[in-house]
Design a protein around this motif. Structure first.
Motif, PDB file in Angstrom:
ATOM      1  N   THR A 112      26.161 -27.316 -33.725  1.00 45.37           N
ATOM      2  CA  THR A 112      26.591 -28.678 -33.432  1.00 45.37           C
ATOM      3  C   THR A 112      27.491 -29.201 -34.535  1.00 45.37           C
ATOM      4  OG1 THR A 112      24.684 -29.639 -34.560  1.00 45.37           O
ATOM      5  CG2 THR A 112      24.421 -29.192 -32.208  1.00 45.37           C
TER       6      THR A 112
ATOM      7  N   THR B  95      14.703 -31.673 -29.238  1.00 50.59           N
ATOM      8  CA  THR B  95      16.122 -31.844 -28.950  1.00 50.59           C
ATOM      9  C   THR B  95      16.665 -33.073 -29.677  1.00 50.59           C
ATOM     10  OG1 THR B  95      15.823 -30.845 -26.771  1.00 50.59           O
ATOM     11  CG2 THR B  95      17.842 -32.115 -27.114  1.00 50.59           C
TER      12      THR B  95
ATOM     13  N   ASP C 289      19.965 -35.434 -29.889  1.00 56.79           N
ATOM     14  CA  ASP C 289      21.112 -35.781 -29.048  1.00 56.79           C
ATOM     15  C   ASP C 289      21.998 -36.784 -29.769  1.00 56.79           C
ATOM     16  OD1 ASP C 289      22.863 -36.967 -27.147  1.00 56.79           O
ATOM     17  OD2 ASP C 289      21.523 -36.393 -25.531  1.00 56.79           O
TER      18      ASP C 289
ATOM     19  N   GLY D 155      25.578 -37.175 -26.508  1.00 51.40           N
ATOM     20  CA  GLY D 155      25.678 -36.127 -25.490  1.00 51.40           C
ATOM     21  C   GLY D 155      25.718 -34.709 -26.040  1.00 51.40           C
ATOM     22  N   GLU D 156      25.980 -34.551 -27.315  1.00 51.79           N
ATOM     23  CA  GLU D 156      25.964 -33.227 -27.945  1.00 51.79           C
ATOM     24  C   GLU D 156      24.532 -32.957 -28.401  1.00 51.79           C
ATOM     25  OE1 GLU D 156      28.073 -30.705 -31.551  1.00 51.79           O
ATOM     26  OE2 GLU D 156      28.383 -32.871 -31.434  1.00 51.79           O
ATOM     27  N   ARG D 157      23.978 -31.816 -27.968  1.00 58.49           N
ATOM     28  CA  ARG D 157      22.569 -31.544 -28.249  1.00 58.49           C
ATOM     29  C   ARG D 157      22.373 -30.313 -29.118  1.00 58.49           C
ATOM     30  NH1 ARG D 157      22.536 -33.218 -22.755  1.00 58.49           N
ATOM     31  NH2 ARG D 157      21.406 -35.178 -22.555  1.00 58.49           N
TER      32      ARG D 157
ATOM     33  N   THR E 179      18.872 -28.041 -30.878  1.00 58.85           N
ATOM     34  CA  THR E 179      17.423 -27.912 -30.762  1.00 58.85           C
ATOM     35  C   THR E 179      16.818 -27.242 -31.985  1.00 58.85           C
ATOM     36  OG1 THR E 179      17.617 -25.803 -29.594  1.00 58.85           O
ATOM     37  CG2 THR E 179      17.468 -27.791 -28.240  1.00 58.85           C
TER      38      THR E 179
END
Length: 185
Positions: free
Chosen positions: A35, A99, A101, A104-106, A108
């Motif tokens: 991410t 998760t 967030d 909208g970008e996730r 984990t």
């Protein structure tokens, strides 16, 4: 002179292997969790009813939403950390996905529930369940060494092997040139 040409050809071949294998190895890696922002869970192993600290860094919006099936949703505001209490009925030995967030970008992370505990007040130093290997988190936005065994060679192994081969071939070229120079003198 033939030895130098052969060593040079081998060195060029090794460089070609690096140029073709490294990108393919990178493409094969599990990069679905990379991410643009960083995140972490601490500790990574906790007893049922225990508390974890959630952190996020680098999200451009002021808040990051953190969800999991083992605790209530947490909102991290403006890069500040937050705490979550793990459900008291969380199954010992289970692993839960957490998760993060950011608009909208996730990304984990995995939380492991320990077998034992200190009555719902974990110390953060519990041993993982049998068969689960704890790893080291490094960098931002990845779950490095998540404990899962992977099949085949990873990028690190491929690049290290190729670099060792290239280094050996380079040494061969140097030694061959020294011998050729020493023979002329």
């Amino acid at each position: 002179m033939r030895a130098i040409r052969a060593a040079s050809a081998a060195l060029l071949s090794a460089a070609a292997v690096v140029a073709t294998v490294a990108p393919a190895a990178l493409a094969g890696e599990d990069d679905h969790n990379v991410t643009s922002f960083g995140f972490s869970v601490s500790p990574e192993t906790v007893a049922p009813g225990g508390s974890v600290t959630l952190k996020s860094d680098g999200c451009e919006v002021p808040s990051v939403t953190v969800t999991s099936g083992v605790f209530d949703t947490v909102t991290l505001n403006e890069g500040r950390s937050g705490n979550a209490t793990v459900d008291i009925d969380a199954k010992a030995g289970a692993q839960y996905e957490i998760t993060f967030d950011c608009k909208g970008e996730r990304g984990t992370a995995t939380l492991t529930i320990s077998q034992g505990g200190t009555g719902g007040h974990p110390t953060g130093h519990e041993s993982p369940p049998p068969g689960v290997h704890k790893g080291v988190k490094a960098g931002y936005g990845t779950t490095a060494a998540s404990g899962a065994d992977t099949d085949g060679l990873g990028v690190t192994e491929v690049v290290t092997g190729v670099l060792l081969i290239v280094g050996a071939l380079g040494a061969a070229v140097v030694l061959t040139r020294r011998r050729a120079t020493d023979g002329r003198a």
